[in-house]
Design a protein around this motif. Structure first.
Motif, PDB file in Angstrom:
ATOM      1  N   CYS A  90      -5.617  -4.194 -11.640  1.00 41.36           N
ATOM      2  CA  CYS A  90      -4.745  -3.032 -11.403  1.00 41.36           C
ATOM      3  C   CYS A  90      -5.287  -1.589 -10.738  1.00 41.36           C
ATOM      4  N   LEU A  93      -6.793  -2.259  -7.243  1.00 43.98           N
ATOM      5  CA  LEU A  93      -5.767  -2.253  -6.224  1.00 43.98           C
ATOM      6  C   LEU A  93      -5.012  -1.172  -5.897  1.00 43.98           C
ATOM      7  N   SER A  94      -4.778  -0.205  -6.988  1.00 41.09           N
ATOM      8  CA  SER A  94      -3.984   0.967  -6.776  1.00 41.09           C
ATOM      9  C   SER A  94      -5.024   2.111  -6.354  1.00 41.09           C
ATOM     10  N   ALA A 264       8.288 -10.896  -8.109  1.00 37.06           N
ATOM     11  CA  ALA A 264       7.180 -11.483  -8.006  1.00 37.06           C
ATOM     12  C   ALA A 264       6.963 -12.955  -8.827  1.00 37.06           C
ATOM     13  N   LEU A 269       2.581  -9.023 -12.724  1.00 34.02           N
ATOM     14  CA  LEU A 269       2.554  -8.695 -11.368  1.00 34.02           C
ATOM     15  C   LEU A 269       3.553  -7.966 -10.738  1.00 34.02           C
ATOM     16  N   LEU A 273       2.976  -3.797  -9.932  1.00 32.99           N
ATOM     17  CA  LEU A 273       3.487  -3.359  -8.473  1.00 32.99           C
ATOM     18  C   LEU A 273       4.570  -2.209  -8.488  1.00 32.99           C
ATOM     19  N   THR A 276       2.844   1.088  -9.771  1.00 41.16           N
ATOM     20  CA  THR A 276       1.881   1.271  -8.495  1.00 41.16           C
ATOM     21  C   THR A 276       2.627   1.976  -7.580  1.00 41.16           C
ATOM     22  N   LEU A 288       4.907  -1.041  -0.739  1.00 38.63           N
ATOM     23  CA  LEU A 288       5.625  -2.270  -0.949  1.00 38.63           C
ATOM     24  C   LEU A 288       5.752  -3.179   0.088  1.00 38.63           C
ATOM     25  N   GLN A 291       2.694  -5.394   0.277  1.00 39.99           N
ATOM     26  CA  GLN A 291       2.447  -6.545  -0.584  1.00 39.99           C
ATOM     27  C   GLN A 291       3.275  -7.655  -0.076  1.00 39.99           C
ATOM     28  N   LYS A 292       4.386  -7.467   0.844  1.00 39.10           N
ATOM     29  CA  LYS A 292       5.078  -8.711   1.416  1.00 39.10           C
ATOM     30  C   LYS A 292       5.935  -9.700   0.306  1.00 39.10           C
ATOM     31  N   TYR A 295      11.554  -6.415  -2.669  1.00 40.89           N
ATOM     32  CA  TYR A 295      11.848  -5.160  -3.690  1.00 40.89           C
ATOM     33  C   TYR A 295      13.057  -4.527  -3.254  1.00 40.89           C
TER      34      TYR A 295
END
Length: 299
Positions: A90, A93-94, A264, A269, A273, A276, A288, A291-292, A295
């Motif tokens: 995390c 990624l962030s 997700a 996860l 997300l 984040t 977002l 991330q595909k 949302y």
């Protein structure tokens, strides 16, 4: 002993209890009250196990012990090691925004709806103790700098949802598994489509009018998690301060959506997300999109 209630819903059975400061429920596709009660008892026990192990409010928890012994090498059990490895992912990624060492800021920020902001001097005094990059991990050991505290509040509930669903699915013969939904305070995961192929209808909360939904989505597999400021915030001079705090500055994130919901494959996860994305502030939707995943944003 956790209080459990079991009721008949529309074409389902519903088991309810409280854990992790949230209302929790188990939705079982078949109206079998005895089975639903058994599953709900299992769910409540697993939620209690995880809360007992990782709550910062329990002095006997593994997390509290880690924090008390900061400044020395400590041995991790396998489950805790896996959770901290996820926390490390995390953080990476962030770009350092999702940081489980930032919970120490709760000492000076009380998001109780009041107008009381933290003082910059107070923030500056805590910032040196924040920064996951300062933590050293070596196989099954960890070393925290003296004075640092870890807080798993950002992932523990989502982790519990995933673990509970896994546990409940194990109670069935592979050829005879009804559809299940585990919902802990709006963070949820579904096992599979219902027997007729339909999805569960899930409402996304309106952050302006709590307990009202802004839309309903179909959930037949995977997870949904929401992060937002509907219940925890400060309000001063017409400015609303979210409880999502930037660990690099010590201040609440500005220009973020009121809430973010992410779909997700699993709840850990989805929750990571959603949080984040809020930490990105005005760039939440751009994050977002990259991330595909599906949302929903509320500004």
């Amino acid at each position: 002993m956790v209080d459990i209630t079991v009721n008949a819903g529309k074409n389902c059975a519903v088991g309810q209890f409280r854990a992790m400061a949230s209302p929790c429920e188990i939705l079982l596709e078949v109206q079998d009250m005895t089975l639903c009660r058994q599953l709900t008892q299992l769910a409540a026990a697993e939620a209690e196990r995880i809360e007992q192990k990782y709550s910062r409010y329990r002095s006997s928890s593994v997390l509290s012990q880690l924090n008390r012994n900061a400044g020395s090498w400590q041995t991790l059990d396998a489950e805790t090691g896996q959770l901290l490895a996820f926390a490390d992912s995390c953080y990476q990624l962030s770009d350092g925004l999702f940081d489980i060492s930032s919970g120490i800021l709760r000492r000076i920020w009380q998001f109780d709806g009041s107008a009381k902001l933290a003082d910059q001097a107070e923030i500056d005094a805590l910032l040196p103790y924040i920064g996951w990059h300062q933590v050293i991990r070596d196989n099954n050991r960890i070393w925290l700098p003296a004075g640092m505290e870890l807080d798993l509040g950002g992932i523990a509930k989502e982790y519990a949802v995933d673990k509970v669903l896994q546990l409940l699915r194990q109670q069935f013969n592979q050829n005879n598994v009804p559809s299940l939904v585990v919902n802990f305070g709006g963070d949820m995961r579904c096992s599979q489509p219902r027997q007729d192929g339909s999805a569960w209808r899930i409402g996304i909360e309106n952050p302006t009018l709590a307990d009202q939904a802004i839309s309903a989505v179909g959930l037949s597999n995977g997870a949904l998690a929401t992060s937002g400021d509907s219940r925890r915030f400060l309000l001063k001079d017409g400015v609303r301060y979210s409880h999502i705090v930037n660990p690099k500055t010590g201040w609440p994130v500005s220009n973020a959506p009121r809430s973010v919901t992410v779909a997700a494959p699993n709840c850990l996860l989805a929750g990571m997300l959603a949080t984040t994305a809020l930490l990105q502030g005005a760039a939440a939707e751009e994050f977002l999109q990259a991330q595909k995943l599906q949302y929903w944003l509320v500004h």
